[in-house]
Design a protein around this motif. Sequence first.
Motif, mmCIF file in Angstrom:
data_model
loop_
_atom_site.group_PDB
_atom_site.id
_atom_site.type_symbol
_atom_site.label_atom_id
_atom_site.label_comp_id
_atom_site.label_asym_id
_atom_site.label_seq_id
_atom_site.Cartn_x
_atom_site.Cartn_y
_atom_site.Cartn_z
ATOM 1 N N GLU A 138 61.371 -25.898 -29.190
ATOM 2 C CA GLU A 138 61.153 -27.039 -30.076
ATOM 3 C C GLU A 138 60.134 -27.998 -29.500
ATOM 4 O OE1 GLU A 138 65.266 -27.955 -30.380
ATOM 5 O OE2 GLU A 138 65.443 -27.028 -32.347
ATOM 6 N N ARG A 139 60.129 -28.154 -28.183
ATOM 7 C CA ARG A 139 59.115 -29.007 -27.555
ATOM 8 C C ARG A 139 57.717 -28.444 -27.787
ATOM 9 N NH1 ARG A 139 61.129 -32.593 -23.357
ATOM 10 N NH2 ARG A 139 63.356 -32.275 -23.140
ATOM 11 N N GLN A 140 57.579 -27.139 -27.614
ATOM 12 C CA GLN A 140 56.281 -26.502 -27.852
ATOM 13 C C GLN A 140 55.900 -26.600 -29.319
ATOM 14 O OE1 GLN A 140 54.165 -25.458 -25.564
ATOM 15 N NE2 GLN A 140 52.671 -24.958 -27.136
ATOM 16 N N SER A 162 67.726 -18.582 -29.774
ATOM 17 C CA SER A 162 66.657 -18.644 -28.769
ATOM 18 C C SER A 162 66.204 -20.083 -28.553
ATOM 19 C CB SER A 162 65.482 -17.746 -29.164
ATOM 20 O OG SER A 162 64.769 -18.289 -30.250
ATOM 21 N N LEU A 163 66.221 -20.919 -29.603
ATOM 22 C CA LEU A 163 65.901 -22.336 -29.433
ATOM 23 C C LEU A 163 66.939 -23.009 -28.548
ATOM 24 C CD1 LEU A 163 64.794 -23.469 -33.014
ATOM 25 C CD2 LEU A 163 63.340 -23.017 -31.047
ATOM 26 N N GLU A 164 68.199 -22.662 -28.781
ATOM 27 C CA GLU A 164 69.288 -23.222 -27.973
ATOM 28 C C GLU A 164 69.132 -22.816 -26.506
ATOM 29 O OE1 GLU A 164 72.249 -25.795 -27.690
ATOM 30 O OE2 GLU A 164 71.361 -25.260 -29.600
ATOM 31 N N ASP A 165 68.794 -21.550 -26.266
ATOM 32 C CA ASP A 165 68.587 -21.069 -24.895
ATOM 33 C C ASP A 165 67.432 -21.807 -24.224
ATOM 34 O OD1 ASP A 165 70.667 -19.297 -25.274
ATOM 35 O OD2 ASP A 165 69.352 -17.572 -25.677
ATOM 36 N N ALA A 166 66.369 -22.081 -24.991
ATOM 37 C CA ALA A 166 65.217 -22.802 -24.436
ATOM 38 C C ALA A 166 65.602 -24.223 -24.033
ATOM 39 C CB ALA A 166 64.063 -22.835 -25.445
#
Length: 196
Positions: free
Chosen positions: A76-78, A174-178
């Motif tokens: 999400e940051r990216q 995958s967003l949660e993992d990031a």
Amino acid sequence: MLKEPSPQQHELEMVSLESLVPDNHLLRKIDQYIDFEFIRDRVRHLYCSNNGRPALDPVVLFKMLFLGYLFGIRSERQLVREIQVNVAYRWFLRFNLTDKIPDASTLSQNRRRRFQDSSIYQEIFDEIVLQAMGYDLVGGEVLYTDSTHLKANANKNKYDLKQAEEKVAAYLDSLEDAIEGDRKAQGKKPLKTKLS
């Protein structure tokens, strides 16, 4: 004679985002056929109508997540950084060049809190796919490709054709993992999981 460059970063220019996004850009094609306005009515029951501060427009929120999913942006940051500098993304989200892009934490907190215990992501994704199928933009079959170039030691005449499927939930996971990886790298505690 060698011409010296003049500093142009501070000059004012009259420009429209409409003219900066190429006519054949994928997002123009999607915007032409897919109507995302249904999202607002679909999520209305998850918002308080008379209390709290004004929320980020849910259409913008889901379109941001759609961009991340569509272009394979797994953070999400990216995603926020990409939206800040990509004119086509700003155009698709209806942000002007000077508009502030919502913070990544706004995206993740909405995703983790407001929509976590609902099937809203799948409902919205399904509606977008149905609209695309209505315009013959997709055929309803799953197709995934990997563009990694490897020299294979295999017989080109013998192979098994298999379909692999990835759900929207896998992208959200995958967003949660990031997020958890980023917090761990910064020495922060893991975020609390919401109890049902």
